[in-house]
Design an enzyme around this catalytic site. Sequence first.
Site, short mmCIF file in Angstrom:
data_model
loop_
_atom_site.label_atom_id
_atom_site.label_comp_id
_atom_site.label_asym_id
_atom_site.label_seq_id
_atom_site.Cartn_x
_atom_site.Cartn_y
_atom_site.Cartn_z
N LYS A 9 38.61 37.25 35.04
CA LYS A 9 37.91 36.25 35.84
C LYS A 9 38.93 35.41 36.59
CE LYS A 9 37.43 32.66 32.28
NZ LYS A 9 36.48 31.76 31.58
N GLN A 10 38.43 34.64 37.55
CA GLN A 10 39.28 33.74 38.31
C GLN A 10 38.70 32.34 38.24
OE1 GLN A 10 40.58 35.00 42.20
NE2 GLN A 10 40.62 32.90 42.98
N GLY A 11 39.55 31.38 37.88
CA GLY A 11 39.15 29.98 37.84
C GLY A 11 39.79 29.21 38.97
N ALA A 12 39.72 27.88 38.87
CA ALA A 12 40.27 27.02 39.92
C ALA A 12 41.80 27.02 39.92
CB ALA A 12 39.76 25.60 39.73
N GLU A 13 42.40 27.31 38.75
CA GLU A 13 43.84 27.21 38.62
C GLU A 13 44.55 28.55 38.45
OE1 GLU A 13 45.75 24.44 38.74
OE2 GLU A 13 44.04 23.13 39.10
N ALA A 14 43.81 29.54 37.96
CA ALA A 14 44.50 30.78 37.58
C ALA A 14 43.56 31.97 37.59
CB ALA A 14 45.11 30.63 36.19
N LYS A 29 47.60 35.18 32.00
CA LYS A 29 47.16 34.04 32.80
C LYS A 29 48.15 33.85 33.93
CE LYS A 29 45.79 29.19 32.38
NZ LYS A 29 45.59 28.07 31.43
N ASP A 137 42.44 18.68 28.20
CA ASP A 137 41.24 19.25 28.83
C ASP A 137 40.31 19.80 27.75
OD1 ASP A 137 39.50 20.08 30.81
OD2 ASP A 137 40.62 21.90 31.31
#
Length: 237
Positions: A9-14, A29, A137
Amino acid sequence: MCEDLKILKQGAEAKLYICNYLGKPTLIKERFEKKYRQPELDVAITKERIKNEARAIVRCKAADVKTPALYLVDFKRRRIYMQHFIHSITVKDFIIDIFTKHHQNGSGDRPNSLDKIAVLIGQTVRKLHDNNIVHGDLTTSNMLLVNNLNDSNWSDVDNLELVMIDFGLSSFDTSAEDKGVDLYVLERALISTHNDYPEIFSKILEAYKNYSKNNVKEIIGKFEEVRARGRKRTMVG
């Protein structure tokens, strides 16, 4: 070096990839470049976050907090290679799934398994803070439940292990203020994500306070100060 690389998957940071690295199921990551940042600043921030994550994973082992095992840190490619738990689910998805089935069955009582998970979270966060690890976080998306029986049966909570992930915003601090902020971040995340289980944070906080008395009054006092400031900002707008 890494066989069968697939994007997870792809998130906002990585971006997250899964593969086999040295014969082991591995999660990679990869922190991607932020084009809006000045290049040197982006490199510095990314390197610091990768360092934080690696250091936290190492320190968590000494604190008896389960995290993915660290396999490799590659600053040039902005990657961390770590253990991939195949039979796992985020705490967020676990709680949502429990309540979905709960509502479908039409039962009025909250499943006991959720209270057990809340206690596990409270104890684990307390271990972090007792060892001066501030996660930065704390959300249920950054907690995994791993099935030690390696199957898809999630009904027996006693066979599930809590694993903390995503320490990119972590710090190592003795201050009660930062630990209080950590708790406040967790409370806000729970309020926004788990409306079906409004008591979850109180259960977590109770377990947090009961696990260790070391400096706990000061930490809770700072948490309540931060919470009051947050409410004031909300009211003022």
